[in-house]
Scaffold this active site. Structure first.
Site, mmCIF file in Angstrom:
data_model
loop_
_atom_site.group_PDB
_atom_site.id
_atom_site.type_symbol
_atom_site.label_atom_id
_atom_site.label_comp_id
_atom_site.label_asym_id
_atom_site.label_seq_id
_atom_site.Cartn_x
_atom_site.Cartn_y
_atom_site.Cartn_z
ATOM 1 N N CYS A 96 0.735 -1.117 -0.174
ATOM 2 C CA CYS A 96 -0.019 0.098 -0.189
ATOM 3 C C CYS A 96 0.904 1.206 0.083
ATOM 4 O O CYS A 96 2.025 1.307 0.747
ATOM 5 C CB CYS A 96 -0.983 0.103 1.158
ATOM 6 S SG CYS A 96 -1.965 1.212 1.289
ATOM 7 N N CYS A 124 -0.249 5.027 7.044
ATOM 8 C CA CYS A 124 -0.745 4.536 8.099
ATOM 9 C C CYS A 124 -0.121 4.032 9.276
ATOM 10 O O CYS A 124 -0.067 2.934 9.069
ATOM 11 C CB CYS A 124 -2.373 4.105 8.135
ATOM 12 S SG CYS A 124 -3.338 4.595 6.603
ATOM 13 N N CYS A 176 -0.898 0.280 10.366
ATOM 14 C CA CYS A 176 -1.326 -0.752 9.366
ATOM 15 C C CYS A 176 0.047 -1.426 8.951
ATOM 16 O O CYS A 176 1.121 -0.853 8.775
ATOM 17 C CB CYS A 176 -1.893 -0.141 8.317
ATOM 18 S SG CYS A 176 -2.314 -1.414 7.136
ATOM 19 N N CYS A 194 -17.148 -9.122 3.897
ATOM 20 C CA CYS A 194 -16.420 -7.753 3.827
ATOM 21 C C CYS A 194 -15.196 -8.130 2.869
ATOM 22 O O CYS A 194 -14.353 -8.764 2.986
ATOM 23 C CB CYS A 194 -15.947 -7.338 5.253
ATOM 24 S SG CYS A 194 -17.316 -7.236 6.255
ATOM 25 N N CYS A 203 -20.145 -6.091 1.908
ATOM 26 C CA CYS A 203 -19.583 -4.748 2.254
ATOM 27 C C CYS A 203 -18.236 -4.736 1.674
ATOM 28 O O CYS A 203 -17.437 -5.422 1.360
ATOM 29 C CB CYS A 203 -19.421 -4.381 3.712
ATOM 30 S SG CYS A 203 -18.769 -3.029 4.231
ATOM 31 N N CYS A 224 -20.470 1.899 6.820
ATOM 32 C CA CYS A 224 -19.909 1.128 7.924
ATOM 33 C C CYS A 224 -18.527 2.000 8.158
ATOM 34 O O CYS A 224 -17.867 1.997 7.382
ATOM 35 C CB CYS A 224 -19.599 -0.055 7.531
ATOM 36 S SG CYS A 224 -18.484 -1.336 8.434
ATOM 37 N N ARG A 241 -19.759 -3.370 16.288
ATOM 38 C CA ARG A 241 -19.240 -4.822 16.066
ATOM 39 C C ARG A 241 -17.509 -4.645 16.634
ATOM 40 O O ARG A 241 -16.656 -3.620 16.820
ATOM 41 C CB ARG A 241 -18.588 -4.947 14.319
ATOM 42 C CG ARG A 241 -18.156 -5.991 13.941
ATOM 43 C CD ARG A 241 -17.831 -6.090 12.618
ATOM 44 N NE ARG A 241 -18.964 -5.422 11.757
ATOM 45 C CZ ARG A 241 -19.131 -5.117 10.468
ATOM 46 N NH1 ARG A 241 -17.897 -5.091 9.915
ATOM 47 N NH2 ARG A 241 -20.126 -4.691 9.981
#
Length: 420
Positions: A65, A69, A72, A109, A142, A202, A272
């Site tokens: 990626c 972040c 992550c 998801c 999702c 979400c 959740r």
């Protein structure tokens, strides 16, 4: 406690607590913890009974990626020894999803690392959604693909997506300390795009990154304002090879207080328990089911979760039941508003219900379970002094449970059977 009685009464009426009341929940003592859980449980049962919704993650594209972040394992510069692979084919993703659905999951998801999808990526995910729904009638899908460009949410909706996940993760005031390659406002914009397209929003948070109580309350009230239907609460897994690898700031008691605060602020939404529950809640996971009505089944994006059978046994042993595919998760007033939004091609922010469960006052992204080592770009003070973080908040480096952090080596992107 007068505080808890007030919060229960407000939750049953879908009213928002004050910021001071939310901060006070985080400041309660261990002696008061069971009372806090019991109070939050009354609100949870009012809107969701004893049902637990199961969700299943499929990591469509892992690692590599370009975003930075800090939490992550898939970030730019990550040294974490995770699985790295490019896009799964639609049939491969459908096969991975089938394992979770067979285990009782009613929502799949679909997550992909990266800043955001190209139009070609959206087409690819659209074909994957179609493949999953052809094989599994009634399953919810999702998508979680990062920052959306104009028109992409509508295309995902047309392809059959039911929801879009993009977490706010932390407060607007501290977001720049966690990520520099995109902004908090970018995340808000993506959640709003999903809403406007008629997708169920979400959006959640990550706790344990060194934030204050005020940061936690700020982000949860922001989620309420965005009117998220589902709020995933991630607990940071400090992956070796990431900037937050030494941040072990959570205890099981702290996690329960955070979950309770989220339930009181967003009483009638799907709360959740997401990444990190096994690492930080540990043996107190069943107690958390009294607050949250939804969990992920099996493994996460780049980290291993509890065995799928253990999840199902935990739910049954705690006196709860798995939510069936034919059951509507959200309370009728929210489900009706979402259906109307989808039919009209726009969200309307659930205006009829006043936002995230409130009657008038308030209204209540990155990738699903980013804290569990996946997804990308995407402390409890006293109420009178919320900025102070007492020593009891942090578990301390000597209490770090690095033995509970395991990189996923099975399921999507491998030749091994998934954990579901």
């Amino acid at each position: 406690m007068d505080l808890l009685n007030t919060l229960v009464e407000k939750g049953l009426r879908r009213e928002s607590p004050t910021r001071e009341e939310a901060l006070a929940v985080l400041a309660t003592s261990d002696d008061e913890l069971l009372d806090v859980v019991a109070a939050a449980g009354k609100v949870r049962r009012q809107w969701f009974g004893r049902r637990v919704k199961l969700n299943y993650l499929v990591n469509l594209k892992s690692g590599l990626c370009p975003e930075d972040c800090s939490y992550c394992s898939q970030r730019l510069g990550s040294k974490a020894d995770i699985l790295k692979y490019t896009w799964l084919k639609p049939d491969e993703a459908s096969e991975a999803a089938a394992a979770g659905i067979a285990g009782g999951a009613k929502r799949v998801c679909l997550v992909a690392s990266g800043r955001g999808p190209t139009d070609r990526d959206v087409d690819r995910v659209g074909r994957t959604i179609e493949a999953i729904k052809e094989q599994n009638e009634g399953v919810e899908v999702c998508a979680c693909l990062g920052l959306l460009s104009d028109g992409q949410a509508e295309r995902l909706k047309t392809a059959g997506a039911d929801a879009y996940n993009h977490n706010l993760n932390t407060s607007a005031g501290t977001y720049g300390e966690i990520t520099t390659t995109h902004t908090y406002a970018d995340r808000v914009d993506t959640v709003q795009k999903a809403h406007a397209a008629g997708l169920s929003a979400c959006s959640g948070l990550i706790a344990g990154m060194g934030e204050t109580d005020e940061d936690l309350v700020d982000v949860v009230f922001a989620l309420r304002e965005l009117d998220s239907d589902s709020v995933p609460v991630n607990f940071l897994i400090p992956f070796e090879g990431t900037p937050l690898a030494k941040e072990w700031n959570l205890s099981p008691q702290r996690c329960l207080r955070i979950l309770a605060m989220v339930r009181f602020v967003c009483p009638d939404v799907e709360v959740r328990i997401a990444g990190g529950r096994e690492v930080h809640l540990r043996s107190m996971q069943p107690l958390a089911l009294n607050i949250a009505n939804s969990i992920f089944l099996g493994d996460y994006l780049t980290s291993e979760g509890q065995a799928g059978k253990a999840d199902l046994d935990m739910i049954a042993d705690a006196g709860f039941e798995v939510e069936g595919a034919g059951t509507t998760t959200l309370p009728a007033h929210r489900a009706d508003a979402l259906a109307a939004a989808g039919a009209g091609g726009g969200c309307g922010s659930h205006a009829a219900s006043g936002g995230c469960g409130s009657e008038a006052a308030a209204g209540c992204g990155s990738h699903a379970d980013a804290a569990a080592g996946g997804g990308c770009g995407p402390c409890g003070g006293h109420a009178e002094a919320p900025a102070e973080a007492p020593a009891a908040v942090a578990t301390g480096a000597s209490d770090a449970r690095t033995d509970l952090v395991a990189v996923r080596r099975r399921g999507a992107g491998t030749d091994l059977a998934p954990n579901a």
